[in-house]
Design a protein around this motif. Structure first.
Motif, short mmCIF file in Angstrom:
data_model
loop_
_atom_site.label_atom_id
_atom_site.label_comp_id
_atom_site.label_asym_id
_atom_site.label_seq_id
_atom_site.Cartn_x
_atom_site.Cartn_y
_atom_site.Cartn_z
N SER A 8 0.83 -1.21 0.00
CA SER A 8 0.00 0.00 0.00
C SER A 8 0.85 1.25 0.00
O SER A 8 0.59 2.20 -0.75
N ARG A 9 1.88 1.28 0.83
CA ARG A 9 2.76 2.46 0.87
C ARG A 9 3.40 2.69 -0.50
O ARG A 9 3.51 3.83 -0.96
N LYS A 10 3.82 1.61 -1.16
CA LYS A 10 4.46 1.74 -2.46
C LYS A 10 3.49 2.30 -3.50
O LYS A 10 3.84 3.21 -4.26
N ILE A 11 2.26 1.78 -3.53
CA ILE A 11 1.26 2.24 -4.50
C ILE A 11 0.89 3.70 -4.23
O ILE A 11 0.78 4.51 -5.15
N ILE A 12 0.67 4.03 -2.97
CA ILE A 12 0.31 5.41 -2.62
C ILE A 12 1.42 6.37 -3.03
O ILE A 12 1.16 7.40 -3.66
N ASP A 13 2.65 6.04 -2.71
CA ASP A 13 3.78 6.90 -3.10
C ASP A 13 3.87 7.02 -4.62
O ASP A 13 4.13 8.11 -5.14
N TYR A 14 3.64 5.93 -5.31
CA TYR A 14 3.69 5.95 -6.76
C TYR A 14 2.65 6.93 -7.32
O TYR A 14 2.95 7.75 -8.20
N PHE A 15 1.43 6.89 -6.81
CA PHE A 15 0.38 7.77 -7.33
C PHE A 15 0.47 9.20 -6.80
O PHE A 15 -0.03 10.12 -7.44
N PHE A 16 1.14 9.41 -5.68
CA PHE A 16 1.34 10.77 -5.18
C PHE A 16 2.53 11.45 -5.85
O PHE A 16 2.47 12.64 -6.16
N TYR A 17 3.61 10.72 -6.06
CA TYR A 17 4.87 11.37 -6.46
C TYR A 17 5.36 11.03 -7.86
O TYR A 17 6.18 11.74 -8.40
N GLU A 18 4.88 9.95 -8.43
CA GLU A 18 5.36 9.56 -9.76
C GLU A 18 4.25 9.65 -10.80
O GLU A 18 4.32 10.44 -11.72
N GLU A 19 3.23 8.83 -10.64
CA GLU A 19 2.15 8.74 -11.61
C GLU A 19 0.97 9.61 -11.16
O GLU A 19 0.52 9.49 -10.05
N TYR A 20 0.51 10.49 -12.00
CA TYR A 20 -0.68 11.31 -11.80
C TYR A 20 -0.53 12.42 -10.76
O TYR A 20 -1.29 13.36 -10.77
#
Length: 179
Positions: free
Chosen positions: A109-121
Protein backbone atom coordinates in the motif's frame (compact mmCIF):
# COMPACT_ATOMS: atom_id res chain seq x y z
CA UNK A 1 1.97 0.87 -15.77
CA UNK A 2 5.28 -0.35 -14.55
CA UNK A 3 6.52 -3.00 -12.17
CA UNK A 4 7.10 -1.67 -8.66
CA UNK A 5 9.49 -3.19 -6.14
CA UNK A 6 9.73 -2.98 -2.34
CA UNK A 7 12.13 -4.71 0.03
CA UNK A 8 10.06 -7.93 0.05
CA UNK A 9 7.58 -7.58 -2.79
CA UNK A 10 7.23 -7.21 -6.54
CA UNK A 11 4.07 -5.47 -7.74
CA UNK A 12 3.43 -6.49 -11.33
CA UNK A 13 0.92 -4.91 -13.70
CA UNK A 14 -2.08 -7.24 -13.88
CA UNK A 15 -1.73 -9.89 -16.57
CA UNK A 16 -3.21 -13.22 -17.57
CA UNK A 17 -0.35 -14.86 -15.65
CA UNK A 18 -2.46 -14.52 -12.47
CA UNK A 19 -5.21 -16.75 -13.82
CA UNK A 20 -4.59 -19.75 -11.61
CA UNK A 21 -6.56 -22.15 -9.50
CA UNK A 22 -4.96 -20.60 -6.39
CA UNK A 23 -6.35 -17.17 -7.27
CA UNK A 24 -9.77 -18.60 -8.06
CA UNK A 25 -9.73 -20.33 -4.67
CA UNK A 26 -9.17 -16.99 -2.89
CA UNK A 27 -12.16 -15.47 -4.65
CA UNK A 28 -14.32 -18.36 -3.46
CA UNK A 29 -13.08 -18.36 0.15
CA UNK A 30 -15.73 -16.80 2.39
CA UNK A 31 -13.08 -15.71 4.90
CA UNK A 32 -11.23 -13.78 2.17
CA UNK A 33 -14.29 -12.15 0.63
CA UNK A 34 -16.24 -11.63 3.87
CA UNK A 35 -16.23 -7.81 3.55
CA UNK A 36 -15.70 -7.49 -0.19
CA UNK A 37 -18.06 -7.00 -3.11
CA UNK A 38 -16.64 -10.21 -4.55
CA UNK A 39 -19.01 -12.82 -3.16
CA UNK A 40 -17.59 -16.11 -4.39
CA UNK A 41 -18.91 -18.48 -7.02
CA UNK A 42 -16.02 -17.81 -9.40
CA UNK A 43 -15.23 -20.27 -12.17
CA UNK A 44 -12.00 -20.17 -14.15
CA UNK A 45 -13.91 -18.63 -17.06
CA UNK A 46 -15.23 -15.86 -14.80
CA UNK A 47 -11.71 -15.20 -13.50
CA UNK A 48 -10.41 -14.98 -17.08
CA UNK A 49 -13.19 -12.53 -17.96
CA UNK A 50 -12.37 -10.37 -14.93
CA UNK A 51 -8.65 -10.29 -15.70
CA UNK A 52 -9.24 -9.56 -19.40
CA UNK A 53 -11.73 -6.81 -18.53
CA UNK A 54 -9.25 -5.22 -16.09
CA UNK A 55 -6.52 -5.26 -18.72
CA UNK A 56 -8.80 -4.04 -21.56
CA UNK A 57 -10.18 -1.18 -19.43
CA UNK A 58 -6.64 -0.21 -18.36
CA UNK A 59 -7.55 -0.47 -14.68
CA UNK A 60 -4.56 0.41 -12.51
CA UNK A 61 -4.22 -2.95 -10.79
CA UNK A 62 -1.13 -4.89 -9.78
CA UNK A 63 -0.62 -8.45 -8.62
CA UNK A 64 1.55 -8.63 -5.50
CA UNK A 65 4.27 -11.27 -5.46
CA UNK A 66 6.82 -12.27 -2.86
CA UNK A 67 10.26 -11.28 -4.05
CA UNK A 68 11.88 -14.43 -2.64
CA UNK A 69 9.87 -16.92 -4.73
CA UNK A 70 7.53 -14.93 -7.03
CA UNK A 71 4.47 -16.32 -5.20
CA UNK A 72 1.30 -14.36 -6.05
CA UNK A 73 -0.30 -13.41 -2.72
CA UNK A 74 -2.52 -10.42 -3.35
CA UNK A 75 -3.77 -7.66 -5.67
CA UNK A 76 -3.88 -3.91 -5.21
CA UNK A 77 -5.37 -1.09 -7.26
CA UNK A 78 -6.08 2.60 -7.53
CA UNK A 79 -9.23 2.84 -9.65
CA UNK A 80 -11.16 4.76 -10.67
CA UNK A 81 -8.97 7.84 -10.95
CA UNK A 82 -10.49 11.31 -11.23
CA UNK A 83 -7.82 13.46 -12.92
CA UNK A 84 -9.85 16.66 -12.75
CA UNK A 85 -10.21 16.53 -8.97
CA UNK A 86 -6.93 14.73 -8.32
CA UNK A 87 -8.03 11.64 -6.47
CA UNK A 88 -8.26 7.89 -6.89
CA UNK A 89 -9.97 5.00 -5.10
CA UNK A 90 -7.79 2.42 -3.34
CA UNK A 91 -8.57 -1.28 -3.12
CA UNK A 92 -6.66 -4.35 -1.96
CA UNK A 93 -7.38 -8.06 -1.89
CA UNK A 94 -5.17 -9.98 0.54
CA UNK A 95 -5.91 -13.37 -0.93
CA UNK A 96 -3.32 -15.80 0.34
CA UNK A 97 -4.28 -16.42 3.98
CA UNK A 98 -0.91 -18.05 4.74
CA UNK A 99 0.66 -14.62 4.20
CA UNK A 100 -1.77 -12.61 6.37
CA UNK A 101 -0.33 -10.69 9.30
CA UNK A 102 3.16 -10.29 7.84
CA UNK A 103 2.91 -6.62 6.86
CA UNK A 104 2.70 -7.21 3.12
CA UNK A 105 -0.51 -5.21 2.76
CA UNK A 106 1.06 -2.18 4.44
CA UNK A 107 4.25 -2.49 2.40
CA UNK A 108 2.43 -2.78 -0.93
CA UNK A 109 0.00 0.00 0.00
CA UNK A 110 2.76 2.46 0.87
CA UNK A 111 4.46 1.74 -2.46
CA UNK A 112 1.26 2.24 -4.50
CA UNK A 113 0.31 5.41 -2.62
CA UNK A 114 3.78 6.90 -3.10
CA UNK A 115 3.69 5.95 -6.76
CA UNK A 116 0.38 7.77 -7.33
CA UNK A 117 1.34 10.77 -5.18
CA UNK A 118 4.87 11.37 -6.46
CA UNK A 119 5.36 9.56 -9.76
CA UNK A 120 2.15 8.74 -11.61
CA UNK A 121 -0.68 11.31 -11.80
CA UNK A 122 0.55 13.32 -8.76
CA UNK A 123 -2.78 12.70 -7.04
CA UNK A 124 -3.65 14.96 -4.12
CA UNK A 125 -5.80 12.38 -2.33
CA UNK A 126 -6.52 8.65 -2.29
CA UNK A 127 -9.82 7.42 -0.88
CA UNK A 128 -11.28 4.10 0.19
CA UNK A 129 -14.39 2.54 1.62
CA UNK A 130 -14.20 -0.21 4.23
CA UNK A 131 -16.80 -2.15 6.17
CA UNK A 132 -16.71 -0.80 9.73
CA UNK A 133 -16.66 -4.33 11.20
CA UNK A 134 -13.49 -5.13 9.25
CA UNK A 135 -11.33 -3.94 12.13
CA UNK A 136 -8.09 -5.44 10.79
CA UNK A 137 -8.44 -3.47 7.56
CA UNK A 138 -9.39 -0.27 9.38
CA UNK A 139 -6.32 -0.64 11.62
CA UNK A 140 -4.09 -1.21 8.57
CA UNK A 141 -5.43 1.87 6.82
CA UNK A 142 -4.87 4.02 9.91
CA UNK A 143 -1.26 2.75 10.18
CA UNK A 144 -0.71 3.73 6.55
CA UNK A 145 -2.03 7.24 7.25
CA UNK A 146 -5.65 7.17 6.12
CA UNK A 147 -8.03 9.34 8.13
CA UNK A 148 -11.78 9.18 8.63
CA UNK A 149 -13.87 11.26 6.24
CA UNK A 150 -17.30 9.91 7.07
CA UNK A 151 -19.56 6.96 7.69
CA UNK A 152 -22.33 5.63 5.46
CA UNK A 153 -24.81 4.01 7.84
CA UNK A 154 -26.21 0.56 6.95
CA UNK A 155 -24.81 1.08 3.46
CA UNK A 156 -24.13 -2.47 2.24
CA UNK A 157 -25.62 -5.88 2.90
CA UNK A 158 -23.63 -9.10 2.98
CA UNK A 159 -25.24 -12.40 3.98
CA UNK A 160 -28.43 -10.55 4.99
CA UNK A 161 -26.56 -8.27 7.44
CA UNK A 162 -26.38 -4.51 6.91
CA UNK A 163 -23.00 -2.90 7.51
CA UNK A 164 -21.75 0.64 7.89
CA UNK A 165 -19.08 1.77 5.45
CA UNK A 166 -16.26 3.96 6.70
CA UNK A 167 -14.93 6.39 4.10
CA UNK A 168 -11.26 7.24 4.58
CA UNK A 169 -8.64 9.23 2.73
CA UNK A 170 -4.94 9.88 2.71
CA UNK A 171 -3.72 13.26 1.48
CA UNK A 172 -0.60 14.02 -0.52
CA UNK A 173 1.56 16.14 1.82
CA UNK A 174 2.99 18.06 -1.14
CA UNK A 175 -0.38 19.80 -1.66
CA UNK A 176 -1.45 22.88 0.21
CA UNK A 177 -5.11 23.62 0.61
CA UNK A 178 -6.62 27.07 0.90
CA UNK A 179 -9.82 27.24 2.89
Amino acid sequence: MKTLVTSRLILKPFSRDVITERYRTWLNDSEVYKYLETRGGYSMDMLKEYVDYSIDQKIHIWSIHLKENNKHISNIKIDPINIRHGFGEYGILLGDKTEWGKGYGKEASRKIIDYFFYEEYKLRKITLGVVAKNTNAVALYKKIGFVLEGVYKKHVVYDNIFYDIIRMAIFNPEYTYDS
